[in-house]
Design an enzyme around this catalytic site. Sequence first.
Site, PDB file in Angstrom:
ATOM      1  N   HIS A 229      -6.180  59.314  46.307  1.00  0.00           N
ATOM      2  CA  HIS A 229      -6.910  58.371  45.436  1.00  0.00           C
ATOM      3  C   HIS A 229      -8.411  58.630  45.298  1.00  0.00           C
ATOM      4  O   HIS A 229      -9.225  57.773  45.641  1.00  0.00           O
ATOM      5  CB  HIS A 229      -6.672  56.932  45.859  1.00  0.00           C
ATOM      6  CG  HIS A 229      -6.757  56.626  47.333  1.00  0.00           C
ATOM      7  ND1 HIS A 229      -7.802  57.013  48.134  1.00  0.00           N
ATOM      8  CD2 HIS A 229      -5.896  55.953  48.145  1.00  0.00           C
ATOM      9  CE1 HIS A 229      -7.587  56.584  49.365  1.00  0.00           C
ATOM     10  NE2 HIS A 229      -6.442  55.956  49.410  1.00  0.00           N
ATOM     11  N   ASP A 302      -0.515  54.936  44.705  1.00  0.00           N
ATOM     12  CA  ASP A 302      -1.005  54.038  45.761  1.00  0.00           C
ATOM     13  C   ASP A 302      -0.373  52.653  45.605  1.00  0.00           C
ATOM     14  O   ASP A 302      -1.024  51.623  45.812  1.00  0.00           O
ATOM     15  CB  ASP A 302      -2.536  53.945  45.787  1.00  0.00           C
ATOM     16  CG  ASP A 302      -3.060  53.374  47.116  1.00  0.00           C
ATOM     17  OD1 ASP A 302      -2.252  53.111  48.025  1.00  0.00           O
ATOM     18  OD2 ASP A 302      -4.286  53.184  47.225  1.00  0.00           O
TER      19      ASP A 302
HETATM   20  O1  DOR Z   1      -5.729  49.382  48.529  1.00  0.00           O
HETATM   21  C1  DOR Z   1      -5.151  49.941  49.448  1.00  0.00           C
HETATM   22  N1  DOR Z   1      -4.015  49.427  49.969  1.00  0.00           N
HETATM   23  N2  DOR Z   1      -5.667  51.060  49.955  1.00  0.00           N
HETATM   24  C2  DOR Z   1      -5.164  51.642  51.054  1.00  0.00           C
HETATM   25  O2  DOR Z   1      -5.695  52.637  51.478  1.00  0.00           O
HETATM   26  C3  DOR Z   1      -4.035  51.029  51.778  1.00  0.00           C
HETATM   27  C4  DOR Z   1      -3.234  50.188  50.881  1.00  0.00           C
HETATM   28  C5  DOR Z   1      -2.269  49.285  51.594  1.00  0.00           C
HETATM   29  O3  DOR Z   1      -1.556  49.740  52.512  1.00  0.00           O
HETATM   30  O4  DOR Z   1      -2.152  48.108  51.213  1.00  0.00           O
HETATM   31 ZN    ZN Z   2      -5.688  54.979  50.947  1.00  0.00          ZN
END
Ligand code: DOR
Ligand code: ZN
Length: 448
Positions: A229, A302
């Site tokens: 990301h 993501d």
């Molecule tokens: O926004 C995010 N959510 N960034 C991350 O790096 C982890 C992820 C999560 O596991 O919810």
């Molecule tokens: Zn991440």
Amino acid sequence: MSTLIKGADLVGRGRGDVLVRDGRVVETGTVSAPAGASVVDADGLVLLPGLVDLHAHLREPGREDAETVLTGTRAAAKGGYTAVCAMANSYPVADTAGVVEQVAALGRAAAHADVQPLGAVSVGLAGERLAEIGAMADSAARVRMFSDDGHCVSDPRLMRRALEYVKTFGGLIAQHAEEPRLTEGAQMNEGAVSAELGLPGWPSVAEEAIVARDVLLAEYVGARIHFCHVSTARSVEIIGEAKARGVRVTAEVCPHHLLLTDERARTYDPVFKVNPPLRTADDVAALRGALAEGVVDAVATDHAPHPPQDKDCEWPAARPGMLGLETALSITVAALGGPDACDWDMVAERTSRAPARIAGLDAHGRDPEPGAEANFTLVDPARTWTVAPSELASRSRNTPYAGLELPVTVQATFLRGRATVLDGELAPVAPPAPRTRADAGLVAEEIE
Ligand code: DOR
Ligand code: ZN
């Protein structure tokens, strides 16, 4: 059992038919239907190699209130994905052979998309000691990609050792680039909007400093590094320079970073809270350019499902992350200028072929050629759809696109020739017969 996909746009190769038997392509071109074949009318549809996601949080084991491997892979199939890489920040963390084998077995049982678990780099994602990288690589899950995602591997010595280790078997480290000393307490992108709102900022240099450091470490070790990301203009500049020097570096961008900016934080709606945060319009423009040029290799979702109690609260208390699997293709196409402007061959490259290569998923990211596994997505470029959270296949509802009309619809997804989605709806999927006790989900009982 054979299926004939009739009259699809075969991306760069004109219109054609694809005959599939026993999960593989047997013929392309102009093909007449063999007796007993089911025929899929693909007139006006684009046939893409099945999408491959390098970065999804499927939440199982441990946070089945947010998502399970079954609901996550159903969401994946609806989004046109045939393979999903599952991040290691589950509970327990996927830092042992046992957990990655469990996730892989859950994926086989769900049978909606291939699930390739990532392994953690460090024990418990704590950033202190290397996890059982070799045991995970040698396990039945054959892990090649390792990440502490959610956390940065911030200790340069640990990162060096991890790079040296994965180099011995052709693996790679996927880094969540965030210098934690620069983001303590951060709530959103650091800039004019955070200053106005009075929210603590996450400066772009916290990402760029780690990207620059890890490019140098990977170059020094001669190992592969992948950046999760990437979200800033300067990050892609550094990656572009490193690629030009021949460093073995790859990078992904998320659909939300291609479309949304930190202006969304003005709503104080935590659905827009994500890590790394939404950035500025200049960053968005740079990311789009880098994706088009290939400096950024892949789109990755993501996909970060969260239950209401973690999202329907005030901004600082909310967990970061948003859903991605069901909307990724539409958002990517929108960011690239819409279905008429976008180059479908480039879309196939960034959403399927490149991520399959990066993850080493040889059966995926293949164009329809005789002998290739029949993993495809049929997309209607002319059909829009409106995001209705209650209709999502994901167990969670935290999409930032609720109510929006998006371009392009996934009409069908085929996994080894079997439709997981047909006419835009999930197809009934009979899970394969268990082959081992682990497939049957007996691992936990055996341990007890
Ligand atoms: O926004 C995010 N959510 N960034 C991350 O790096 C982890 C992820 C999560 O596991 O919810
Ligand atoms: Zn991440």
